[in-house]
Design a protein around this motif. Structure first.
Motif, PDB file in Angstrom:
ATOM      1  N   ASN A  55       1.113   1.912  -9.889  1.00 14.27           N
ATOM      2  CA  ASN A  55       2.534   2.091  -9.630  1.00 14.27           C
ATOM      3  C   ASN A  55       2.808   1.754  -8.162  1.00 14.27           C
ATOM      4  O   ASN A  55       1.874   1.635  -7.357  1.00 14.27           O
ATOM      5  CB  ASN A  55       2.993   3.512  -9.976  1.00 14.27           C
ATOM      6  N   PRO A  56       4.063   1.578  -7.760  1.00 11.67           N
ATOM      7  CA  PRO A  56       4.375   1.222  -6.369  1.00 11.67           C
ATOM      8  C   PRO A  56       3.879   2.226  -5.341  1.00 11.67           C
ATOM      9  O   PRO A  56       3.541   1.848  -4.216  1.00 11.67           O
ATOM     10  CB  PRO A  56       5.910   1.133  -6.368  1.00 11.67           C
ATOM     11  N   GLU A  57       3.816   3.501  -5.699  1.00 10.45           N
ATOM     12  CA  GLU A  57       3.337   4.503  -4.749  1.00 10.45           C
ATOM     13  C   GLU A  57       1.858   4.288  -4.412  1.00 10.45           C
ATOM     14  O   GLU A  57       1.446   4.437  -3.252  1.00 10.45           O
ATOM     15  CB  GLU A  57       3.546   5.915  -5.317  1.00 10.45           C
ATOM     16  N   MET A  58       1.063   3.935  -5.402  1.00  9.61           N
ATOM     17  CA  MET A  58      -0.359   3.656  -5.148  1.00  9.61           C
ATOM     18  C   MET A  58      -0.512   2.444  -4.232  1.00  9.61           C
ATOM     19  O   MET A  58      -1.357   2.439  -3.329  1.00  9.61           O
ATOM     20  CB  MET A  58      -1.101   3.412  -6.470  1.00  9.61           C
ATOM     21  N   ARG A  59       0.293   1.435  -4.463  1.00 11.50           N
ATOM     22  CA  ARG A  59       0.234   0.258  -3.605  1.00 11.50           C
ATOM     23  C   ARG A  59       0.616   0.621  -2.170  1.00 11.50           C
ATOM     24  O   ARG A  59      -0.012   0.151  -1.211  1.00 11.50           O
ATOM     25  CB  ARG A  59       1.176  -0.825  -4.145  1.00 11.50           C
TER      26      ARG A  59
END
Length: 430
Positions: A195-199
């Motif tokens: 997800n964008p948070e992990m990136r």
């Protein structure tokens, strides 16, 4: 500077990134240089003269008209009569049948024929030499672009060959065209476990790696670009996401750095979560997925170029760099071209410093008008005005240091001021 090989630097509390010691930052002396032997190895063929190898000069015989040739056997070059003009075929047949061991009278006759032939060809050569140069003019697509004097920012670097003043404009125009090959979209729907948070967390960690290893900013930007392109092509499990990030940083270091960190350094910063074989295998997988084309245009290069157009100071350039680096963590900015993102960041920095808006010289070198920058500027302002995430603070801490003029502590410019800077009518450069 990369850490010393064979030693693991001390690890700061609460972080996997090693803190470089004073010994790690000292210049290391290079080992003794081994002079190569000029003699070939045993069993190797003898070295031949390069001139003969390249040009076959030992097979070339120069024939000068009017000079008597030495006695001896003479090799006659076979020539197709179809390739010779009709008026010369008779002379060609005569010269082909003449032996080099003929009588002096025959030789004098041959010389007289060659002299007559030169007299016939002389007017033709004069006609070719008199051809006007307009017939051989350079094609339009190869002609060098004429830069107006008021927009010339490279003439001052004429004496500096490293700045490539003759080709600087052409180089950045080429990079701008090359961006079209690397346009991305939101690839997260293709990643079932990411997800964008992990990136964003991964990029925040990569910023910390870049700072501790003292790598170039170009290395960081290129690593993020390669990571995004790889993730857009290959599904990756969340447990391997850090391996992807550290491997792209390794590849970018090899591409940008003079002395890149070694594989063991990147294994160590990952807390030995991966094996050496896994990192090397991931490196091969990334390079194959990108078809080994890793020279991706990055916004950092365009930012420095455009800041030079207006003679922006280091404080203004650093503020624009802060905006640009913060955009790396936003998934919404992945689809933006590097040149457009750099232009928007510089415009925000100029307005924040009250140094004016988008001038004609910036429009000439970037190719963008204020109407092109407006959507990106609005996204950047919304991103920077959002409440900061306590988990993602590496960039803010980095640019809060005095070395970076503490630009992260400056108040964000009002959106109304930005809209006013974007509202003037675009001025088309001459």
């Amino acid at each position: 500077m990369p850490v010393l090989r064979g030693k693991k630097p001390a690890v700061t509390a609460g972080s996997r990134i090693p803190k470089l010691t004073a010994a790690a930052t000292e210049n290391q002396e290079e080992g003794p240089q081994v002079k190569r032997s000029s003699s070939p190895p045993h069993g190797a063929p003898k070295k031949r003269t390069a001139f003969i190898d390249i040009t076959n000069a030992h097979k070339v015989q120069i024939s000068i008209p009017g000079r008597k040739k030495e006695t001896g056997k003479r090799q006659v070059k076979k020539t197709s009569s179809a390739s010779v003009p009709a008026k010369n075929q008779a002379n060609l047949k005569k010269s082909s049948s003449v032996s080099s061991e003929g009588t002096p009278a025959e030789k004098e006759k041959s010389d007289a024929e060659e002299e007559a032939q030169r007299d016939v060809e002389a007017p033709v050569e004069e006609l070719v030499a008199a051809t006007p140069p307009a017939v051989r003019e350079v094609p339009a697509h190869l002609q060098k672009q004429v830069i107006p004097k008021e927009f010339d920012i490279d003439s001052e670097d004429t004496e500096d060959c490293y700045m490539c003043p003759e080709y600087a404009k052409d180089i950045f125009d080429y990079l701008k065209k090359r961006e079209e090959k690397f346009v991305l979209c939101n690839y997260m729907p293709k990643q079932p476990t990411l997800n964008p948070e992990m990136r964003a967390i991964l990029i925040d960690w990569l910023v910390e790696v870049q700072e501790n290893f003292e790598l170039y900013h170009e290395t960081l930007y290129l690593a993020v670009k390669m990571m995004d392109h790889y993730l857009s092509k290959t599904p990756v499990h969340r447990e391997l996401l850090q391996l992807v990030g550290s491997t792209t940083m390794l590849i970018a270091s090899k591409f940008e750095e003079r002395s890149p960190p070694c594989v063991d350094d990147f294994l160590y910063i990952c807390d030995d979560a991966y094996k050496r074989e896994e990192l090397i295998s991931m490196e091969a997988s990334i390079l194959q997925a990108l078809s080994f084309d890793i020279n991706i245009p990055i916004p950092y290069r365009f930012l420095r170029r455009y800041a030079k157009c207006v003679n922006a100071g280091m404080d203004t350039l650093t503020l624009a760099r802060y905006y640009c680096e913060m955009s790396l963590m936003e998934m919404e900015m992945v689809s933006e071209r590097g040149s457009l993102l750099a232009s928007a960041c510089l415009l925000m920095a100029l307005v924040t410093k009250d140094l004016g808006g988008w001038s004609p010289i910036l429009q000439f070198h970037s190719g963008y008008q204020t109407s092109d920058l407006a959507p990106v500027v609005q996204k950047l302002h919304a991103m920077l005005s959002a409440p900061p995430d306590d988990k993602l603070k590496s960039i803010r801490n980095k640019y809060s240091h005095k070395v970076f003029f503490e630009v992260a502590t400056l108040p964000l410019v009002n959106i109304d001021v930005l809209e006013k800077a974007l509202s003037p009518r675009d001025v088309t450069p001459p």
